[in-house]
Design an enzyme around this catalytic site. Structure first.
Site, PDB file in Angstrom:
ATOM      1  N   SER A  64      37.779  43.639  -8.484  1.00  6.59           N
ATOM      2  CA  SER A  64      39.227  43.577  -8.752  1.00  6.59           C
ATOM      3  C   SER A  64      39.959  44.902  -8.602  1.00  6.59           C
ATOM      4  O   SER A  64      41.188  44.922  -8.627  1.00  6.59           O
ATOM      5  CB  SER A  64      39.467  43.051 -10.164  1.00  6.59           C
ATOM      6  OG  SER A  64      39.461  41.663 -10.152  1.00  6.59           O
ATOM      7  N   LYS A  67      42.626  44.995  -6.066  1.00  8.18           N
ATOM      8  CA  LYS A  67      43.932  44.332  -6.189  1.00  8.18           C
ATOM      9  C   LYS A  67      45.136  45.275  -6.072  1.00  8.18           C
ATOM     10  O   LYS A  67      46.070  44.982  -5.337  1.00  8.18           O
ATOM     11  CB  LYS A  67      43.974  43.539  -7.497  1.00  8.18           C
ATOM     12  CG  LYS A  67      43.039  42.324  -7.464  1.00  8.18           C
ATOM     13  CD  LYS A  67      42.915  41.668  -8.828  1.00  8.18           C
ATOM     14  CE  LYS A  67      42.009  40.438  -8.771  1.00  8.18           C
ATOM     15  NZ  LYS A  67      41.675  39.930 -10.112  1.00  8.18           N
ATOM     16  N   TYR A 189      40.259  37.777   0.970  1.00  4.35           N
ATOM     17  CA  TYR A 189      40.162  38.193  -0.434  1.00  4.35           C
ATOM     18  C   TYR A 189      38.699  38.444  -0.824  1.00  4.35           C
ATOM     19  O   TYR A 189      38.374  39.455  -1.455  1.00  4.35           O
ATOM     20  CB  TYR A 189      40.808  37.135  -1.342  1.00  4.35           C
ATOM     21  CG  TYR A 189      40.612  37.426  -2.807  1.00  4.35           C
ATOM     22  CD1 TYR A 189      41.271  38.479  -3.432  1.00  4.35           C
ATOM     23  CD2 TYR A 189      39.730  36.667  -3.577  1.00  4.35           C
ATOM     24  CE1 TYR A 189      41.074  38.766  -4.774  1.00  4.35           C
ATOM     25  CE2 TYR A 189      39.529  36.940  -4.924  1.00  4.35           C
ATOM     26  CZ  TYR A 189      40.198  37.995  -5.522  1.00  4.35           C
ATOM     27  OH  TYR A 189      39.986  38.283  -6.843  1.00  4.35           O
ATOM     28  N   TYR A 241      42.720  43.824 -17.441  1.00  2.92           N
ATOM     29  CA  TYR A 241      42.566  42.448 -17.920  1.00  2.92           C
ATOM     30  C   TYR A 241      43.406  42.281 -19.182  1.00  2.92           C
ATOM     31  O   TYR A 241      44.549  42.716 -19.211  1.00  2.92           O
ATOM     32  CB  TYR A 241      41.083  42.108 -18.139  1.00  2.92           C
ATOM     33  CG  TYR A 241      40.265  42.252 -16.874  1.00  2.92           C
ATOM     34  CD1 TYR A 241      40.552  41.494 -15.744  1.00  2.92           C
ATOM     35  CD2 TYR A 241      39.208  43.151 -16.795  1.00  2.92           C
ATOM     36  CE1 TYR A 241      39.805  41.629 -14.571  1.00  2.92           C
ATOM     37  CE2 TYR A 241      38.453  43.282 -15.633  1.00  2.92           C
ATOM     38  CZ  TYR A 241      38.765  42.520 -14.520  1.00  2.92           C
ATOM     39  OH  TYR A 241      38.039  42.666 -13.386  1.00  2.92           O
ATOM     40  N   VAL A 259      34.922  43.612 -12.162  1.00  2.00           N
ATOM     41  CA  VAL A 259      33.695  43.102 -12.772  1.00  2.00           C
ATOM     42  C   VAL A 259      32.429  43.741 -12.189  1.00  2.00           C
ATOM     43  O   VAL A 259      31.348  43.564 -12.721  1.00  2.00           O
ATOM     44  CB  VAL A 259      33.577  41.556 -12.684  1.00  2.00           C
ATOM     45  CG1 VAL A 259      34.644  40.883 -13.522  1.00  2.00           C
ATOM     46  CG2 VAL A 259      33.620  41.087 -11.240  1.00  2.00           C
TER      47      VAL A 259
END
Ligand code: GLU
Length: 430
Positions: A64, A67, A189, A241, A259
């Site tokens: 992530s 992102k 992605y 998160y 993660v």
């Protein structure tokens, strides 16, 4: 001298090396087989010097942490207005992989949850998944200062097991958020989540953000400052998160975790940090990574809301080289608040001089707001029967061809001479 910082980093890392709490991510088999003891940290200064401690050369998947970079690429390529039409900037308060959109706008709440990240991929220009991916890879690599490669096993596994992301992508397509085939968007992605990086890559990527889009190692401008500002903003509110509040309070740096066990953290204008340790807490953040960042922030004073400098520091000296002439010497970076203080100080002392000279020869940088205030100062003094001159050899306040050219001097001596002439001509009583 660099050894001193190195010792600091080694010490802070060793303080947390014994922590064994947390669990490896288990949604794909590849992540369950990594060494749980892996623990590295890299810190890049804003001029590109990197300190490393522990497993700083160990590769792990970016997950992530990709992102914010794809979001930045979308902003860079199609502009903020077009991106805002498809992705919000509000913290979601939901799990990162929640199958949901904002109930009012029917768009993903922010680009740091999977729905927003998948939407960001679809906004990256490219006729085919390969074209989009090539742009993404080029962009990330420019941030890192080296060509990044994906981990083919992780990519294959993400693709095989990504039912939830598929559900998200098809939901977005049904709301008209995704352009193109959802499976094509997902393929890109999954690939972007599978980039292998080291903590040093992350530190360099962070340092590029810290420098407003210029990679300090390569000197290349990767994106512009407005893109960076928006990207860092969503990292502050949505990057960790569901632990954004805790993180901002305790660490205080725009950040993003993944993660895979990595965390990227940015102190704007100062440092970029990359941390890795794969044992995750219940919210999905690296346990040792969070603790290490917390210690770094506390011990090195890196919280971005630390109120460190009084803006009065902008005024370096105030002196009178002759009767009726007062010099205001400024230095450092002049932003609105600093310029406001200067203007007010001049205003307050205005009865005690006939010519005020603003010396900006030691100013490093200035923004438009400060420039506007300072260049307007001479007109304000003129209205009160005084003169305002400015010593601006590097043209930080008065650009070439400006209407204020007649009050600009290259040296303090020239400005003082001009001030004396002005006084002789205007005040013949002397
Ligand atoms: N590949 C993961 C997913 O999309 C990334 C998750 C993460 O790092 O938060 O589910």
């Amino acid at each position: 001298m660099a050894a001193l910082v190195q010792q600091y980093l080694d010490l802070i890392r060793s303080e947390h090396a014994g922590v064994a709490e947390g669990a490896l991510a288990s949604y794909i088999p590849e992540l369950t087989t990594v060494d749980p003891d892996g623990f590295g940290v890299s810190l890049s200064s804003s001029d590109g010097f990197v300190y490393e401690s522990g497993d700083a050369a160990l590769e792990f998947t970016i997950q992530s942490i990709s992102k914010p970079f794809t979001y930045a690429l979308a902003l860079d390529q199609i502009g903020q207005r077009a991106v805002d039409a498809k992705i919000g900037v509000e913290p979601s308060g939901e799990a990162f992989n929640e199958i949901s959109v904002d109930p009012a706008t029917k768009t993903p709440k922010n680009p740091m949850i999977n729905a927003g990240a998948i939407a960001a991929v679809s906004l990256v220009p490219g006729a085919t998944p390969d074209e989009k991916f090539a742009l993404i890879r080029e962009f990330y690599s420019a941030f890192a200062g080296r060509q990044l490669e994906i981990d083919p096993q992780v990519y294959a596994s993400e693709k095989r097991t990504g039912s939830r992301n598929r559900a998200i992508a098809y939901m977005l397509a049904s709301f008209g958020v995704l352009d193109g085939d959802p499976d094509d968007v997902l393929d890109v992605y999954f690939r972007q989540c599978s980039f292998n990086v080291t903590t040093t890559d992350l530190a360099r990527m962070a340092a590029t953000l810290a420098r407003g889009g210029i990679n300090p190692m390569t000197g290349r401008r990767v994106t512009d400052a407005a893109v960076v500002r928006r990207t860092l903003s969503v990292m502050v509110t949505c990057g960790m998160y569901d632990a954004a509040g805790d993180w901002v309070s305790a660490v205080g740096m725009p950040a993003k975790s993944g993660v895979g066990g990595g965390i990227v953290a940015v102190l704007p204008g100062q440092v970029g940090i990359g941390v890795y340790s794969p044992l995750l807490d219940a919210k999905g953040n690296s346990v040792r990574g969070v603790r290490l960042c917390r210690s770094l922030s506390e011990q090195l004073g890196l919280h971005f809301l630390t109120v460190s400098r009084d803006s009065r520091a902008t005024l370096r000296a105030v002196y009178q080289p002759h009767d009726n002439i007062r010099v205001y010497e400024t230095h450092g970076d002049l932003l609105f608040c600093g310029a406001e203080q200067v203007v007010r100080t001049v205003d307050r002392g205005c009865d005690d001089f006939r010519v005020g000279i603003l010396d900006v020869s030691r100013v490093d940088d200035i923004d438009d707001a400060a420039r506007g205030l300072l260049s307007g100062m001479s007109a304000a003094l003129r209205d009160r029967g005084k003169a305002g001159l400015i010593v601006d050899p590097d043209r930080v306040v008065i650009p070439d061809g400006s209407e204020f050219e007649n009050i600009r001097y290259a040296t303090i001596e020239q400005a003082v001479d001009a001030a004396q002439t002005f006084i002789r001509e205007q005040f013949s009583d002397r």
